[in-house]
Design an enzyme around this catalytic site. Structure first.
Site, PDB file in Angstrom:
ATOM      1  N   TYR A   1      -1.537  -0.361 -13.245  1.00 60.25           N
ATOM      2  CA  TYR A   1      -1.136  -0.861 -11.931  1.00 60.25           C
ATOM      3  C   TYR A   1      -1.266   0.246 -10.889  1.00 60.25           C
ATOM      4  CZ  TYR A   1       1.693  -2.316  -8.001  1.00 60.25           C
ATOM      5  OH  TYR A   1       2.122  -2.608  -6.732  1.00 60.25           O
TER       6      TYR A   1
ATOM      7  N   SER B   1       8.087   3.094   0.872  1.00 57.08           N
ATOM      8  CA  SER B   1       7.388   1.813   0.879  1.00 57.08           C
ATOM      9  C   SER B   1       8.362   0.656   1.026  1.00 57.08           C
ATOM     10  CB  SER B   1       6.625   1.656  -0.435  1.00 57.08           C
ATOM     11  OG  SER B   1       6.185   0.334  -0.616  1.00 57.08           O
TER      12      SER B   1
ATOM     13  N   TYR C   1       5.107  -4.096   6.327  1.00 57.20           N
ATOM     14  CA  TYR C   1       4.128  -5.046   6.849  1.00 57.20           C
ATOM     15  C   TYR C   1       4.824  -5.831   7.954  1.00 57.20           C
ATOM     16  CZ  TYR C   1       1.622  -4.052   2.515  1.00 57.20           C
ATOM     17  OH  TYR C   1       0.972  -3.435   1.499  1.00 57.20           O
TER      18      TYR C   1
ATOM     19  N   THR D   1       1.480  -1.235   7.971  1.00 59.38           N
ATOM     20  CA  THR D   1       0.247  -1.427   7.203  1.00 59.38           C
ATOM     21  C   THR D   1      -0.443  -2.714   7.641  1.00 59.38           C
ATOM     22  OG1 THR D   1       1.181  -0.243   5.334  1.00 59.38           O
ATOM     23  CG2 THR D   1      -0.729  -1.642   4.893  1.00 59.38           C
TER      24      THR D   1
ATOM     25  N   ARG E   1      -7.207  -7.500  -8.574  1.00 64.25           N
ATOM     26  CA  ARG E   1      -7.265  -6.236  -9.321  1.00 64.25           C
ATOM     27  C   ARG E   1      -7.415  -6.560 -10.795  1.00 64.25           C
ATOM     28  NH1 ARG E   1      -2.282  -3.643  -5.865  1.00 64.25           N
ATOM     29  NH2 ARG E   1      -3.310  -3.918  -3.836  1.00 64.25           N
TER      30      ARG E   1
ATOM     31  N   LYS F   1      -1.476   1.827   9.810  1.00 63.55           N
ATOM     32  CA  LYS F   1      -2.107   2.292   8.568  1.00 63.55           C
ATOM     33  C   LYS F   1      -3.057   1.246   8.009  1.00 63.55           C
ATOM     34  CE  LYS F   1      -1.084   3.879   3.857  1.00 63.55           C
ATOM     35  NZ  LYS F   1      -1.499   2.745   3.025  1.00 63.55           N
TER      36      LYS F   1
ATOM     37  N   HIS G   1      -6.451   1.547   1.602  1.00 57.62           N
ATOM     38  CA  HIS G   1      -5.400   1.179   0.647  1.00 57.62           C
ATOM     39  C   HIS G   1      -5.740   1.713  -0.753  1.00 57.62           C
ATOM     40  CE1 HIS G   1      -1.893  -1.796   0.944  1.00 57.62           C
ATOM     41  NE2 HIS G   1      -1.764  -1.302  -0.254  1.00 57.62           N
TER      42      HIS G   1
END
Lengths: 366, 366, 366, 366
Positions: B30, B112, B136, B162, B171, B233, B257
């Site tokens: 991850y 974060s 966000y 972000t 992913r 960002k 990212h």
């Protein structure tokens, strides 16, 4: 090991194989390795190979002469022994063997400050052989002055002042191997270590004696102290080269210390042209890093170098066969250079120029 | 595992090896993985290495100072902790350990939104340590407003907004591993999940709360709400950066990212110069993605960045040795930067400029 | 094979793995392989990946629409089924399964002349689904005229005229496998083989029926015969594209036949820009070859293509799961395209332009 | 070995596999190897592949003609047999088999000075077949004069004067293999070896008979002696080519001796354009080195060559199947050329031009 005859080893890669087999891992890696990810070390070699050659044909090459004159010294070929530490790692006779081979071949032996023999001992071995002495500028300027004067007094013809080492680099191989030079090796030219033992090759401690505050103003000091010409070693920029010459240097060596200091530094073959242009004939320009054949020597000269210095291959020769091994390496490079010159239609060093390379359209050129 | 001492791990690659051995596969992947074919993730790293360095020599580097000032905050080096989700995956203490290490090193911890500790909990751990908060823009603007005001009230000095995540990326590693965060981990700063369980880290569901309709007009909202400066960002274009600044952002982070969103996006090292040029000094420019050494930090600064953010390496340190491990990572990067500066002949951050790179002739330059 | 559920296969590479496991070697290699050394086939894929993307941020992407109109036909995404021979190799239902999946997804099925079902059979399966018919110009023009008129009569909306096959290529895999289609497969649209057996897929013999003397003057014939628009498929040059349009073609497909004809031909991603420029909006421009993701579709559109055609991935889907498998492939590409558009800040196909690519400074650009 | 039928071998790589299996290691390596690190040998092959092709479509290619006229000789295709030493290593019939195959195919056999048959013996085998004779200029000019006159008297139509061998190269494979030609092989065209045995193929000793002092002034000698046109072989520069023509040569061969002389020399495909430009139509331009397919032949012609010479592949054919094997190689190359021409929309050799290549934007172009 009877079959590992260095004199018959047909190229430098084969000689390195012999050396790798003979040296213990720590010593081999100390010589072979570079800083950090060894990107610059690999780039040095690759950058020469990337230069395509455009030979001339139909010229009389019945007599090829590789000899040339460097800062007043006649050499049989523009291939010098680079200063490198502790030849005793590779051979019991240490720098004495290297110096004898260089003298026999007819080229300059550059003795390292970190040699295992004193500059007087090496001078005694080859009193007539052309010799240069390499040093750093120490915090204790008086110590450097004495070294330089001892060099003059024992017949060294120039001082090579290394300027690319204001900090200690991180060399992964040595860290992983926990490498320390064998305890029997001395480094008699270096200043006393903090421990008080002047001869112990605790290089990290000793390196702390180098002055990180040395500047262009200091370039002329060795000449002032000794009358000897100074060659500034370890730059990759035209502006730095130009300023070195302006401050009294007789020449410069384009070098990134064989990729052993700041990993990520530009390959010397790519840096050389801008240095040649900046110096503009006001001094000699040498280059080292990744030279592995006589054809590489020709490439360096085509880009404007007056001569090259060779480091690791000398040590492979030394490990494989002592004096004879170094002689084999120098002879091989000299013969390859002569052959490459014949293939290119040139018979004298001065005839080698940039037009022999496919250089004009390279995107990365300057 | 006694030998896996993170403090002695000699470089970041070794630290990642330690982390890989300690983490379970799902958590490691991850953190380590990227979107789709991971092309951008690899390109980020490669693009820094491709920038050859042209060090200056013969300058007094006896005193190298890596400290600098970023949006009013003094840091010991221009190396910030990037916002990354769920430090609890790597260490039981989660973001508390990271924040303490950042404070001790003297740099900014960017917390974060998807942290495993609330912004108040982290503030309590390092009340004085410089902290930024990343978020966000949520569909529920009121929720974001409250977050931003809570950040201001607990001493976060800037908001990192972000903007590169209007959609969910794919992913492959997480899909193959059927990765889900361990059930004991909470994400207390995030809005309630549709399930009603506010703390469950079902990131996919939670991500649906982010507003895909956020535009440049919204950039100034966090500042309006809190008085804190905003750093945008996740952009890679000069025009977007310029407009962000024009709309009130104090700075931007050139970022893809870490290659975790749109695979195929340009590497940040290649995008950075056009952003620097477009911003033209009107705001701060940060960059992340692929920074793996202090030499990479120097490269980023040479291209005009004010500082870099480091993500994955922080987590390798955290997994390998908790707070001590993060300290080791930051120290290593800081020391490498200082060493690279010394090798380059610069003693202050402001002296690092593009002339240190072999940039001018690159075909892909702007 | 129960676990090989194509619908859950997470990307095209995984689907190809499923297909490889299910197909016999000869059939797999016939589909997967290319001409000679397969250099062009590999270059097609690599050329898309080499195009770095520069996404826009902070634009409202809450509603992304991938639909577009192509030669008067509305499609749900600009991703068409390329004409490819003998779908019966991959699935018992052959082109019927493919056509149903295309219709369900809402895109154009391009039926190959070398299909295992007649154009009438396929029309009966998807009477409303948008369909195009691909053919070569035969030496017997009357035969081609009849085909084209049958296509018109059964609802095909355009004729794709393939022009890149004036000779037989050498495909090493088929030669080594001594590949011949299974004897139960028919190619009912093709002219009678010299053996007299009209349905035997002896493709080499049948290919001899194609006219190597076809020229630009013949481009308008299908339209004259049927009133249908003609799309010229298989060119890589601006001049040829421009002349095709001038001679009456409604569009062109930039294609090197998936690397199956002249190995060494330029990759389609590199040829596309000059074709777009030469056509200058006078006709539609399609492209195929190496498209493996929705991000590749976006890249093609950014270079000016109106839509892409997808060949081999359709057959992997067909082999892995019949109609469902093809649906999975098309859905995956459509969703990836929508996601890539959101990441790039564009919500409609018409907003995708070249500025999204890092194109301007590429040395090989036109 | 029954299955190793050269005539059915589907490409040159397969033929080389057959040859490798049949020849002993020393002989295989002597033919296959190059000088030093074999960088130039590999670069020759790679440089052709790097040239992307831009085929024309929709041109009438129902009749493709590969024949052309070279220095007055009509050939069925511009693919000549390169001069290479000792065909007896590959086949008992030696050059007789090669010459018969060349004559049957309709192309020029260039007989090497170091052939295992005398030029008279080869002439007797193919009295009508077009033949050229290759030689070096010997220190003993009278010896070369006699050779050239014997060539004229036995129907050789041109003299190929090789000029790239003023020194002996170092070929690592031969050194490692301690290669010496089998004692039964003679080299009857060469001058007596120092040992007095005129026919012993001690090539090193014999090579010492070549004159390293040959210059442009000597180019016209063979024509003066025999009236035959001279083709100067072994140059890679425009200036040397131009001067060769000015001194009376009828043509030149762009060649680096297949990478067997100075390793590091530019690939012939990269050198060809400047030679074509410098010659400017005043003479014929040939090229060899790395040609491995009919598509490579088309590439060479597109860059302006009049024809190519093929060396190693001829010997693989010879080893695999004697005369039949050489015929297979030539036929394969001729058919591939015809096919590539059809794919490119050209029907005659004179229609092949540089516009077929994606050449204009290459960074390394001249």
């Amino acid at each position: 090991l009877a079959t590992l005859d260095p004199v018959s080893a047909s190229d430098l890669a084969a000689l390195e194989d012999v050396a790798r087999a003979r040296l213990d891992r720590g010593a081999y890696d100390y010589i072979a390795g570079g800083a950090e990810d060894e990107v610059t070390m690999a780039a040095n070699v690759a950058a020469w190979s990337a230069l395509d050659i455009r030979p001339h044909v139909l010229r009389d090459v019945s007599a090829v002469d590789t000899s040339t004159r460097l800062l007043g010294t006649q050499v049989s070929a523009p291939v010098l022994v680079a200063p490198s530490a502790m030849h005793g790692l590779a051979c019991e006779e240490a720098e004495a063997a290297t110096a004898r081979a260089a003298a026999r071949f007819g080229t300059i032996m550059t003795l390292s400050l970190a040699a295992n023999l004193s500059l007087e001992e090496v001078a005694a071995v080859t009193p007539a052989g052309p010799r240069w002495f390499q040093t750093y500028m120490h915090r204790d300027r008086g110590f450097t002055r004495e070294l330089v004067q001892r060099a003059r007094d024992t017949g060294y013809a120039a001082i090579v002042l290394t300027v690319d080492s204001p900090a200690l680099s991180r060399r992964g191989r040595d860290i992983r191997n926990e490498f320390a030079p064998p305890s029997h090796l001395r480094v008699p030219n270096m200043p006393p270590a903090p421990s008080g033992d002047a001869l112990d090759p605790d290089l990290l401690a000793l390196a702390a004696a180098f002055d990180p505050a040395v500047t262009f103003e200091d370039v002329s000091l060795p000449t002032e102290w000794s009358g000897l010409p100074v060659v500034v070693k370890g730059l990759v920029r035209g502006d730095d080269a130009s300023r070195s010459i302006a401050q009294g240097a007789a020449g410069v060596v384009v070098s990134n210390h064989g990729g052993r200091q700041l990993d990520g530094t530009i390959a010397t073959a790519r840096a050389l042209p801008e240095v040649v242009e900046a110096v503009g004939g006001r001094g000699a320009v040498f280059v080292d890093g990744g030279i592995r054949s006589g054809t590489d020597v020709l490439r360096a000269l085509a880009l404007g170098a007056d001569a090259v210095l060779v480091g690791r291959p000398i040590l492979w020769g030394l490990a494989a066969g002592g004096e004879q091994g170094v002689t084999a390496v120098l002879t091989m490079l000299g013969e390859e250079l002569a052959r490459a010159m014949a293939f290119c239609g040139v018979t004298r060093i001065s005839e080698i120029d940039r037009d022999l390379l496919d250089w004009a359209d390279r995107p990365g050129r300057r």
